[in-house]
Design a protein around this motif. Structure first.
Motif, short mmCIF file in Angstrom:
data_model
loop_
_atom_site.label_atom_id
_atom_site.label_comp_id
_atom_site.label_asym_id
_atom_site.label_seq_id
_atom_site.Cartn_x
_atom_site.Cartn_y
_atom_site.Cartn_z
N ILE A 95 7.08 -6.70 -6.14
CA ILE A 95 6.00 -5.92 -6.75
C ILE A 95 6.01 -4.51 -6.17
CG2 ILE A 95 4.33 -6.87 -5.09
CD1 ILE A 95 2.19 -6.48 -7.36
N GLU A 96 5.90 -3.55 -7.06
CA GLU A 96 5.84 -2.15 -6.62
C GLU A 96 4.49 -1.89 -5.96
OE1 GLU A 96 8.52 0.72 -9.13
OE2 GLU A 96 7.13 -0.30 -10.49
N ASN A 97 4.52 -1.26 -4.81
CA ASN A 97 3.30 -0.98 -4.05
C ASN A 97 3.17 0.53 -3.92
OD1 ASN A 97 1.03 -1.35 -2.43
ND2 ASN A 97 2.24 -1.48 -0.56
N LEU A 98 2.65 1.14 -4.95
CA LEU A 98 2.52 2.60 -4.97
C LEU A 98 1.13 3.06 -4.59
CD1 LEU A 98 4.47 3.23 -8.31
CD2 LEU A 98 5.38 3.07 -5.98
N ARG A 99 0.13 2.19 -4.81
CA ARG A 99 -1.26 2.60 -4.59
C ARG A 99 -2.04 1.58 -3.78
NH1 ARG A 99 -3.23 4.05 -10.61
NH2 ARG A 99 -3.28 1.77 -10.59
N HIS A 100 -1.35 0.85 -2.91
CA HIS A 100 -2.01 -0.16 -2.07
C HIS A 100 -2.81 -1.12 -2.95
CE1 HIS A 100 -2.38 -1.29 2.05
NE2 HIS A 100 -3.68 -1.40 2.00
N ASP A 101 -2.14 -1.70 -3.93
CA ASP A 101 -2.77 -2.57 -4.92
C ASP A 101 -3.30 -3.84 -4.28
OD1 ASP A 101 -3.42 -4.11 -7.14
OD2 ASP A 101 -1.75 -3.35 -8.32
N ALA A 102 -4.56 -4.16 -4.56
CA ALA A 102 -5.17 -5.37 -4.00
C ALA A 102 -4.59 -6.64 -4.61
CB ALA A 102 -6.68 -5.34 -4.22
N ASN A 103 -3.88 -6.52 -5.72
CA ASN A 103 -3.29 -7.69 -6.36
C ASN A 103 -2.14 -8.29 -5.55
OD1 ASN A 103 -4.61 -8.09 -9.04
ND2 ASN A 103 -3.98 -5.96 -9.32
N ILE A 104 -1.56 -7.53 -4.64
CA ILE A 104 -0.38 -8.00 -3.93
C ILE A 104 -0.69 -9.27 -3.14
CG2 ILE A 104 1.29 -7.43 -2.12
CD1 ILE A 104 1.25 -4.57 -3.11
N GLY A 105 -1.86 -9.34 -2.53
CA GLY A 105 -2.22 -10.54 -1.79
C GLY A 105 -2.22 -11.77 -2.69
N THR A 106 -2.72 -11.62 -3.90
CA THR A 106 -2.72 -12.73 -4.86
C THR A 106 -1.31 -13.13 -5.23
OG1 THR A 106 -4.84 -12.00 -5.76
CG2 THR A 106 -3.52 -13.46 -7.14
N VAL A 107 -0.43 -12.15 -5.40
CA VAL A 107 0.97 -12.43 -5.72
C VAL A 107 1.61 -13.25 -4.60
CG1 VAL A 107 3.24 -11.40 -6.10
CG2 VAL A 107 1.22 -10.39 -7.17
N VAL A 108 1.36 -12.86 -3.35
CA VAL A 108 1.92 -13.59 -2.21
C VAL A 108 1.38 -15.01 -2.17
CG1 VAL A 108 2.02 -13.70 0.31
CG2 VAL A 108 2.33 -11.51 -0.87
N ARG A 109 0.09 -15.16 -2.38
CA ARG A 109 -0.52 -16.49 -2.35
C ARG A 109 0.08 -17.39 -3.43
NH1 ARG A 109 -7.01 -17.73 -3.03
NH2 ARG A 109 -6.90 -19.97 -2.72
N THR A 110 0.28 -16.85 -4.63
CA THR A 110 0.85 -17.64 -5.72
C THR A 110 2.31 -17.96 -5.45
OG1 THR A 110 -0.68 -16.52 -7.23
CG2 THR A 110 1.10 -17.78 -8.22
N ALA A 111 3.04 -17.00 -4.89
CA ALA A 111 4.44 -17.24 -4.54
C ALA A 111 4.56 -18.38 -3.55
CB ALA A 111 5.07 -15.98 -3.98
N ASN A 112 3.62 -18.46 -2.60
CA ASN A 112 3.61 -19.56 -1.66
C ASN A 112 3.36 -20.89 -2.37
OD1 ASN A 112 1.43 -21.33 0.05
ND2 ASN A 112 3.15 -20.70 1.32
N ALA A 113 2.44 -20.88 -3.34
CA ALA A 113 2.12 -22.11 -4.07
C ALA A 113 3.32 -22.64 -4.82
CB ALA A 113 0.96 -21.85 -5.04
N PHE A 114 4.16 -21.73 -5.33
CA PHE A 114 5.33 -22.14 -6.09
C PHE A 114 6.61 -22.14 -5.25
CE2 PHE A 114 2.78 -20.46 -9.84
CZ PHE A 114 2.46 -21.72 -10.32
N THR A 115 6.49 -21.97 -3.94
CA THR A 115 7.61 -21.91 -2.99
C THR A 115 8.72 -20.97 -3.45
OG1 THR A 115 8.64 -23.94 -3.87
CG2 THR A 115 7.21 -24.16 -1.93
#
Length: 224
Positions: free
Chosen positions: A83-103
Motif C-alpha cells: 500500500i502506498e503511504n503518501l499521507r500517513h493513511d489510517a487505513n494501513i493498520g486495517t490492511v495489516v490486520r486483514t493481511a494477518n487474518a489471511f496469512t
C-alpha cells in the motif's frame, strides 16, 4: 516493538480488549502452578504464570510471540500486500490486520516509513512488514522474487476483480483513500483490477478494498 524487517522501534497499542467491561478475554494462569506447566519451549513462562489476554486464536494461547510467528511462517500464503503511504493513511493498520487474518506472506509499505499502527490492533507483531521508499523499489523487489504486481484501482481499462484470474504468486497493490494509486504504481503493474461498485460513491477506502481483494485471492487459491 522493533520490526525485524524495517528496524523501527514503535510500540503497538494496548492488547485487545472486549467491548464488554465485565468480560475477560483469553485465559487465566495455567492451572496447578509452575509444577503443572507443560514442557514446551513454545510457551512463555510469564503468560503461563499471569494468563494470556492477547487477541490470538486458542491455538496460540500461552505461546511466545516468536513461536507464533515461526508457526505462521510455515503456512503463509504466497501473496503479498502493498500500500502506498503518501499521507500517513489510517487505513494501513486495517490492511495489516486483514493481511494477518489471511496469512499474507508480507505487507509492504511504499513511501513514508512511518505508518499509523492503531488499526492493526497489535497484529503487526505477527505479520512481516517491509518498507520501500518508492514504487520503483517495490517493483524491483517483486521482479527479483518472481511476483506479479496486481494493482487494485477503479480506473479506465481495469479488469473486473470478480472475473479476473489472479496470479498465485503476486503483490496486491493499493493506493490511498481518495486519489487511489499513483500513475507510477499503475504503470508498474502487470495487471490492474477494479472492484465492482453500485452506489453513489466513486471509491471505497483502502482497508475495505484490500480485504475484498485478499478474500478474492483466497477463494481462488487458498480456500480450504
Amino acid at each position: 516493538m522493533t520490526s525485524r524487517l524495517t528496524g523501527e522501534d514503535e510500540p503497538g497499542p494496548t492488547e485487545w480488549a472486549s467491548g464488554e467491561p465485565d468480560r475477560e478475554v483469553g485465559v487465566g494462569p495455567w492451572p496447578g502452578g509452575p509444577g503443572a506447566w507443560p514442557d514446551d519451549p513454545r510457551l512463555d513462562p510469564e503468560l503461563l504464570a499471569a494468563g494470556d489476554r492477547r487477541n490470538v486464536v486458542d491455538r496460540y494461547r500461552y505461546w511466545r510471540r516468536e513461536a507464533i510467528v515461526a508457526d505462521l511462517d510455515t503456512r503463509r500464503h504466497p501473496f503479498h500486500v502493498a500500500i502506498e503511504n503518501l499521507r500517513h493513511d489510517a487505513n494501513i493498520g486495517t490492511v495489516v490486520r486483514t493481511a494477518n487474518a489471511f496469512t499474507a506472506a508480507a505487507v509492504h509499505i511504499v513511501g513514508r516509513r512511518r505508518w499509523n499502527r492503531r488499526g492493526a490492533m497489535v497484529t503487526d507483531r505477527y505479520q512481516h512488514v517491509m518498507h520501500h521508499p518508492d514504487v520503483a523499489d517495490l517493483a524491483g523487489w517483486a521482479r527479483d522474487e518472481g511476483l506479479a504486481i496486481v494493482a487494485v484501482d477503479n480506473g479506465p481499462g481495469a479488469a473486473p476483480l470478480e472475473t479476473a484470474a489472479l496470479p498465485r504468486r503476486c503483490v496486491l497493490l493499493f493506493g490511498q483513500e481518495g486519489p487511489g494509486l499513483t500513475a507510477e504504481a499503475v504503470a508498474a503493474a502487470d495487471l490492474v483490477v477494479s472492484i465492482a461498485q453500485f452506489g453513489s460513491t466513486r471509491s471505497i477506502n483502502a482497508g475495505v478494498a484490500a480485504g475484498i481483494a485478499m478474500h478474492a485471492w483466497i477463494r481462488e487459491h487458498g480456500a480450504p
